[in-house]
Design a protein around this motif. Sequence first.
Motif, PDB file in Angstrom:
ATOM      1  N   GLU A  50       0.837  -1.188   0.000  1.00  0.00           N
ATOM      2  CA  GLU A  50       0.000   0.000   0.000  1.00  0.00           C
ATOM      3  C   GLU A  50       0.872   1.239   0.000  1.00  0.00           C
ATOM      4  OE1 GLU A  50      -2.731   0.018   3.191  1.00  0.00           O
ATOM      5  OE2 GLU A  50      -3.696  -1.871   2.647  1.00  0.00           O
ATOM      6  N   ALA A  51       0.417   2.256  -0.713  1.00  0.00           N
ATOM      7  CA  ALA A  51       1.143   3.517  -0.723  1.00  0.00           C
ATOM      8  C   ALA A  51       1.245   4.051   0.703  1.00  0.00           C
ATOM      9  CB  ALA A  51       0.440   4.524  -1.629  1.00  0.00           C
ATOM     10  N   GLY A  52       2.433   4.502   1.061  1.00  0.00           N
ATOM     11  CA  GLY A  52       2.650   5.025   2.409  1.00  0.00           C
ATOM     12  C   GLY A  52       3.250   4.029   3.368  1.00  0.00           C
ATOM     13  N   ALA A  53       3.252   2.741   3.001  1.00  0.00           N
ATOM     14  CA  ALA A  53       3.860   1.723   3.869  1.00  0.00           C
ATOM     15  C   ALA A  53       5.381   1.877   3.838  1.00  0.00           C
ATOM     16  CB  ALA A  53       3.466   0.333   3.411  1.00  0.00           C
ATOM     17  N   PRO A  54       6.035   1.729   4.986  1.00  0.00           N
ATOM     18  CA  PRO A  54       7.496   1.890   5.005  1.00  0.00           C
ATOM     19  C   PRO A  54       8.204   0.783   4.232  1.00  0.00           C
ATOM     20  CG  PRO A  54       6.697   1.095   7.127  1.00  0.00           C
ATOM     21  CD  PRO A  54       5.487   1.439   6.324  1.00  0.00           C
TER      22      PRO A  54
END
Length: 313
Positions: A50-54
């Motif tokens: 997911e976008a934003g996951a480190p």
Amino acid sequence: MTEHTVPAELAGKRADAVVAGISGISRSEAAGWLSEGRVTWAQYRTQGREAGAPVKKSERLPEGAQIAIDEPDPVDLSHIEVEPVQDLTLLYEDADLVAVHKPVGVAAHPSPGWRGSTVIGGLLAQGVQITTSGAQERRGIVHRLDVGTSGVMVVAKTERAYSVLKEAFRNRTPTKIYHALVQGLPDPHEGTIDAPIGRHPGHDWRFAVMDGGREARTHYRLIEAYVRVSLMDIRLETGRTHQIRVHFAALGHPCAGDLTYGADPHLAAELGLTRQWLHAVELGIDHPVSGERLTIRSEYPQDLAQSLRLLEE
């Protein structure tokens, strides 16, 4: 926060290597950014990210992967903290250069993330004038010793000395002699370790003997054998990061006290060691102006000398 696409030349590499390549920083600094969560997925569908996951520093990134990097504010290294450094003693000084005994726990120069004492700051506090050649935070530095290693280190005081000495170290003309107390008894008692060294694939702050690493050669001979450890005389032909520590650990004879590279913690405690037993005992250089050969020696500091006394009791 800026978004980047992994280029073909970095495809398949670990995230810390990719970030270092994209941002033009060291791999260790990139690993720090990843640990702090500064690198996230901007778009990555093949593995359901997911976008934003480190992004994890050990993940290998494919070509075309989209990542976002939140670069920290740059660290101002233009100001060097001028403060006295305990046990930083002058071994030799003239108009062109100064040689010092660098104590353990002291860095050669300021760097991002380092908040301790430095050789440069200590010399300036003693009134030693150093050339402004080199990066501002590294002025006069022509070679370095690890923070955890003590011994002889030379610093240039003039622009000419800086230029000549930098070239000399690049061409490996100085003679660098170390003494190390290693576990066990190396067999043979004298020889050369010729094994390439690279960054350890699973540990950010460690190095290892590995295929594809940079050439590294260490010449050694036995000085004295004790019951569980041996005192070695070592000459470096190359100067890779952690070279002595990595080479002897690869032989199964890590430096006493060097817990990073597999030393016995119980033996370290018995010898009163809180760091690796490794000391740059002698440095031989051609004077950058006169050409005279200088041989500068540094005696063992108190912690290393005390451990030898314990062995001799």
